[in-house]
Design a protein around this motif. Structure first.
Motif, PDB file in Angstrom:
ATOM      1  N   THR A 192       0.830  -1.204   0.000  1.00 29.24           N
ATOM      2  CA  THR A 192       0.000   0.000   0.000  1.00 29.24           C
ATOM      3  C   THR A 192       0.862   1.251   0.000  1.00 29.24           C
ATOM      4  OG1 THR A 192      -1.790  -1.147   1.165  1.00 29.24           O
ATOM      5  CG2 THR A 192      -1.778   1.262   1.262  1.00 29.24           C
TER       6      THR A 192
ATOM      7  N   THR B  26       2.385   1.594  -3.601  1.00 26.25           N
ATOM      8  CA  THR B  26       1.533   1.656  -4.792  1.00 26.25           C
ATOM      9  C   THR B  26       0.146   2.242  -4.560  1.00 26.25           C
ATOM     10  OG1 THR B  26       0.574  -0.551  -4.455  1.00 26.25           O
ATOM     11  CG2 THR B  26       2.693  -0.444  -5.607  1.00 26.25           C
TER      12      THR B  26
ATOM     13  N   LEU C  23      -2.315   0.533  -3.518  1.00 27.92           N
ATOM     14  CA  LEU C  23      -3.264  -0.582  -3.577  1.00 27.92           C
ATOM     15  C   LEU C  23      -3.682  -0.944  -2.157  1.00 27.92           C
ATOM     16  CD1 LEU C  23      -4.357  -2.430  -5.914  1.00 27.92           C
ATOM     17  CD2 LEU C  23      -2.685  -4.126  -5.137  1.00 27.92           C
ATOM     18  N   LYS C  24      -4.990  -1.198  -1.933  1.00 26.81           N
ATOM     19  CA  LYS C  24      -5.441  -1.458  -0.569  1.00 26.81           C
ATOM     20  C   LYS C  24      -6.720  -2.284  -0.559  1.00 26.81           C
ATOM     21  CE  LYS C  24      -7.503   3.178  -0.529  1.00 26.81           C
ATOM     22  NZ  LYS C  24      -7.510   4.502   0.125  1.00 26.81           N
TER      23      LYS C  24
ATOM     24  N   SER D 211      -8.364  -5.613  -2.727  1.00 31.69           N
ATOM     25  CA  SER D 211      -7.508  -5.656  -3.916  1.00 31.69           C
ATOM     26  C   SER D 211      -6.083  -6.056  -3.565  1.00 31.69           C
ATOM     27  CB  SER D 211      -7.509  -4.299  -4.617  1.00 31.69           C
ATOM     28  OG  SER D 211      -8.795  -3.983  -5.094  1.00 31.69           O
ATOM     29  N   VAL D 212      -5.556  -5.512  -2.462  1.00 35.23           N
ATOM     30  CA  VAL D 212      -4.177  -5.838  -2.114  1.00 35.23           C
ATOM     31  C   VAL D 212      -4.062  -7.302  -1.687  1.00 35.23           C
ATOM     32  CG1 VAL D 212      -4.237  -5.195   0.341  1.00 35.23           C
ATOM     33  CG2 VAL D 212      -2.114  -4.956  -0.941  1.00 35.23           C
TER      34      VAL D 212
ATOM     35  N   TYR E 186      -4.080  -9.300  -4.866  1.00 32.98           N
ATOM     36  CA  TYR E 186      -2.773  -9.130  -5.520  1.00 32.98           C
ATOM     37  C   TYR E 186      -1.720 -10.013  -4.860  1.00 32.98           C
ATOM     38  CZ  TYR E 186       1.875  -7.121  -6.008  1.00 32.98           C
ATOM     39  OH  TYR E 186       3.226  -6.959  -6.166  1.00 32.98           O
TER      40      TYR E 186
ATOM     41  N   VAL F  11       2.120  -4.777  -9.566  1.00 29.50           N
ATOM     42  CA  VAL F  11       0.871  -4.078  -9.253  1.00 29.50           C
ATOM     43  C   VAL F  11       0.335  -3.390 -10.503  1.00 29.50           C
ATOM     44  CG1 VAL F  11      -0.107  -2.087  -8.022  1.00 29.50           C
ATOM     45  CG2 VAL F  11       1.226  -3.781  -6.773  1.00 29.50           C
TER      46      VAL F  11
ATOM     47  N   TYR G  15      -1.271  -6.046 -12.420  1.00 32.89           N
ATOM     48  CA  TYR G  15      -2.521  -6.428 -11.745  1.00 32.89           C
ATOM     49  C   TYR G  15      -3.643  -5.442 -12.063  1.00 32.89           C
ATOM     50  CZ  TYR G  15      -5.809  -7.338  -7.947  1.00 32.89           C
ATOM     51  OH  TYR G  15      -6.937  -7.606  -7.213  1.00 32.89           O
ATOM     52  N   ARG G  16      -3.312  -4.178 -11.991  1.00 28.84           N
ATOM     53  CA  ARG G  16      -4.323  -3.146 -12.278  1.00 28.84           C
ATOM     54  C   ARG G  16      -4.755  -3.176 -13.741  1.00 28.84           C
ATOM     55  NH1 ARG G  16      -1.484   1.275  -8.390  1.00 28.84           N
ATOM     56  NH2 ARG G  16      -3.119   1.387  -6.810  1.00 28.84           N
TER      57      ARG G  16
ATOM     58  N   GLN H 238      -9.491   0.573  -7.020  1.00 28.82           N
ATOM     59  CA  GLN H 238      -8.208   1.072  -6.507  1.00 28.82           C
ATOM     60  C   GLN H 238      -7.072   0.344  -7.211  1.00 28.82           C
ATOM     61  OE1 GLN H 238      -7.189   3.308  -4.365  1.00 28.82           O
ATOM     62  NE2 GLN H 238      -9.122   4.074  -3.647  1.00 28.82           N
TER      63      GLN H 238
END
Length: 233
Positions: free
Chosen positions: A180, A183, A185-186, A189-190, A193, A220, A223-224, A233
């Motif tokens: 987090t 990136t 990301l949280k 989603s994290v 991932y 990441v 992933y996104r 996110q």
């Protein structure tokens, strides 16, 4: 009908989880070996949580392979994975003073101190790891020891301990807080991932901090791009 079947499945799954879980007993200590009360202990797989008592004692249900997290304000979060196979009858958990989140910390501070923590965990399992193995003529001379269920479980634990240590290293180094921080990301989603892009122990050990942080940023980004709905996110 399908809703009812799904509900029955959930009940059966929950009952199976409860049936296979074991009572994990232990105590939480600070670095000076003083008992610590009011430490928040959570099984992150089941969301079951308890608090340590006056003498640092705790009791929580967990199965082999599940991860327990120990948290207290002013102390570093400590995570312990319950080993598969033989589970020691008593856990002694030591937590050190420090910042509990990433505020004010450099990113590199979140790399896991493998050598230091491995020594601590070796002390935790010292009795089991130093339990003598039987081989060759010893197996013939001591057949009852060789056939003992408890002894065989301890020897199995010795064989799997290295894998357990390596998995613990990956879990603690490749953590949600660091991801987090790097990136943004949280949330769910994290966690998704992490499950998909968790590196192997060998890969993680081969990377320096610069390479490791770039690995997180690049994966990441992938992933996104390929796995998240638009606007997430």
């Amino acid at each position: 009908m399908y809703a009812r079947l799904f509900l029955i499945f959930l009940v059966l799954l929950q009952n199976h989880t409860l049936a296979t879980a074991q009572a994990i007993r232990g105590e939480v200590l600070d670095a000076d070996r003083h008992p610590m009360k009011d430490v928040h202990i959570e099984n992150i797989y089941t969301s079951l949580d308890v608090m340590s008592g006056e003498q640092g004692a705790f009791l929580i249900a967990a199965s082999g392979g599940q991860l327990l997290e120990f948290r207290k304000a002013g102390y570093k979060t400590t995570r312990v994975r319950i080993p598969q196979g033989y589970i020691p009858p008593f856990f002694r958990i030591i937590i050190a003073k420090g910042i509990t989140d990433l505020k004010g910390q450099g990113i590199a501070d979140n790399r896991y101190d493998y050598k230091k923590d491995s020594l601590r965990f070796y002390e935790l399992y010292k009795h089991e790891l130093e339990f003598p193995k039987l081989s060759g003529t010893d197996l013939i001379s001591h057949p009852f020891s060789a056939l003992s269920k408890r002894n065989r479980e301890i020897w199995q634990f010795q064989d799997t301990y290295e894998e357990f240590e390596q998995q613990k290293y990956v879990d603690m180094a490749f953590n949600a807080a660091l991801i987090t921080k790097l990136t943004g990301l949280k949330g769910d989603s994290v966690q998704s991932y992490i499950r998909r892009y968790k590196p192997s122990y060998e890969l993680l050990r081969s990377m320096n901090d610069y390479t490791y942080f770039n690995y997180i940023k690049n994966t990441v980004r992938s992933y996104r791009s390929y796995n998240m709905p638009r606007g997430a996110q």
